[in-house]
Design an enzyme around this catalytic site. Structure first.
Site, short mmCIF file in Angstrom:
data_model
loop_
_atom_site.label_atom_id
_atom_site.label_comp_id
_atom_site.label_asym_id
_atom_site.label_seq_id
_atom_site.Cartn_x
_atom_site.Cartn_y
_atom_site.Cartn_z
CB CYS A 25 -6.74 15.86 57.10
SG CYS A 25 -5.77 16.30 55.65
CB CYS A 29 -3.79 13.64 57.51
SG CYS A 29 -3.64 15.43 57.63
#
Length: 463
Positions: free
Chosen positions: A52, A55
């Site tokens: 991600c 993230c």
């Protein structure tokens, strides 16, 4: 001299690497045993996915959060869990996307929905990890909290059903704002409460009292009043404002432009927000946005700068004044037209506008990709289009099936029709051909008989 400088650079780099390793170690890596071992502590957990992008962007911020909370002796433990490996645990905590930040406190789990900055995350952790309703026992303590927070709610009075409702709302809304309880003596002398018990919100340098008959449900009232009367609006703030049900009056300006036109429009909007609060605060939220890019995406059109746009975030409608707003009176008149229903509403969430938004978002995405990286854009969109074009060209230019002229048969058809019954004309032609074949056959048989007779005579003479 050069060697000394080199050693200094290496030392600095070594310290930086060591510091990074130490900081990152403060965020504890969690596994599936976390579910059984967490109940005695308060945890702030980042559920992430390794692939991600958001993230990865949060990772250094999360390390800073863990480092600072440990340095100040916070009782909250900071951890992180790979939700793709421990998907079962993440699912039990209600993780639906990445990254998801949750504060886990006993049987309760609070979702963090604010900006992903170190300061905002730590503020959220400190607020939610403490008591739902904090006590203000003195005026000095009241002044302390008022200096630290722009918006907070206070219950004043003793035990009552209103206090029970206040605690219930606090358990729901603690993720957004602070809640306090105080006696009337703990309030500053310039604050007058006409009737006890009471619930007050302190913001914008003043305070407002909750009225159950005029304001309705307390939870809804708190949700609307948790914002300042005038805001610097961005995409996240506008998303949060959508939960209030209010129309958002936005002054679209250029923050870098110091001209009188831009400053005046911002001042007009701010003055209406503060000076006419009692008239408009239940239905409208006021603020300004720097630049038109985000507003253009919302209304799918180009907005002039500076200008006023009123957004209905519940159904994606918007209102634009027919004439430029030049004074406070102009803005009040425009807002009243919206309240009366005489202002024309544009946009919406109908099927037509949903399709239009889908096309607009696709166009915006393609343009943003080409703007950020032209080569990548050409590869992503040019290659598929090129392949499709080649396929279409091949199909268009391919040889078609052979179509015989009238009366002409294809080879397969001729073979299939060879066993079919011939027509009358064909029968006559076939008869003539059979007759000729018969004559030829008879002639060949006569020749054979003559040759046999000659051969037998020769044999007799020889004997």
């Amino acid at each position: 001299m050069a060697a000394a400088a080199t050693r200094l650079v290496l030392l600095v780099c070594g310290v930086a690497v060591f510091r990074t390793a130490v900081v990152s170690s403060f965020a504890i890596d969690l596994d599936d045993s976390f579910k059984e071992n967490r109940e005695d502590d308060i945890w702030l957990v980042d559920f992430y996915a390794p692939w991600c992008g958001h993230c990865k962007k949060l990772e250094p911020i999360w390390d800073e959060v863990a480092s600072e909370m440990r340095s100040v002796g916070s009782p909250v433990k900071v951890g992180k869990m790979d939700a793709t490996i421990f998907a079962g645990v993440a699912s039990e905590f209600g993780v639906r996307g990445y990254p998801t930040i949750k504060l886990l406190k006993g049987d309760l789990a609070y979702n963090y929905r604010g900006p992903r900055t170190k300061e905002d995350i730590i503020e959220f952790s400190n607020r939610v990890s403490g008591p739902l309703v904090r006590s203000l026992s003195t005026q000095q303590l009241f002044d302390h909290w008022q200096q630290r927070h722009l918006v907070f709610f206070v219950y004043v009075g003793g035990e009552s059903p209103l206090k029970e409702k206040f605690f219930e709302v606090a358990s729901e809304m603690i993720v957004y704002t602070y809640f306090f309880s105080a006696s009337e003596d703990a309030l500053p002398q310039d604050i007058t409460v006409q009737e006890l018990p009471a619930v007050l919100v302190f913001k914008d340098g003043t305070y407002y009292m909750y009225d159950e008959y005029e304001d309705g449900d307390m939870s809804s009232w708190v949700n609307k009043e948790r914002f300042l009367g005038y805001l610097n609006i961005d995409g996240f703030t506008l998303y949060e404002l959508s939960e209030t049900g209010k129309l958002v009056v936005v002054a679209v300006i250029d923050g870098k432009n110091s001209s009188e036109e831009h400053a005046s429009l911002k001042d007009i909007t701010h003055e209406v927000a503060t000076g006419y609060r009692e008239q408009f605060h239940r239905d409208f939220q006021f603020g300004h946005v720097d630049g038109a890019d985000y507003i253009n995406g919302v209304i799918m059109d180009e907005v002039a700068i500076p200008s006023i746009v009123v957004l209905n975030t519940s159904n994606q409608q918007y209102f634009v004044p027919e004439t430029p707003i030049m004074s406070i009176e102009d803005l009040i008149k425009f807002i009243n037209k919206i309240l009366e229903g005489s202002a024309e509403a544009q946009g919406g969430d109908s099927f037509f506008y949903r399709v239009r938004r889908l096309l607009y978002d696709g166009k915006s995405t393609i343009l943003s990709v080409f703007k950020a990286s032209p080569l990548l854009g050409c590869f992503l969109f040019g290659l598929p289009l090129g392949v499709i074009s080649i396929m279409c060209y091949g199909i268009w230019t391919a040889d078609g099936e052979y179509e015989p002229e009238e009366g002409e048969l294809l080879q397969d058809e001729a073979i299939e029709q060879g066993d079919a019954e011939p027509s009358d004309g064909e029968k006559e032609e076939n008869g003539d051909e059979n007759q000729k074949d018969g004559e030829v056959k008879e002639n060949s048989e006569d020749l054979k008989d003559e040759e046999l007779e000659e051969k037998s005579m020769v044999e007799k003479k020889t004997d």
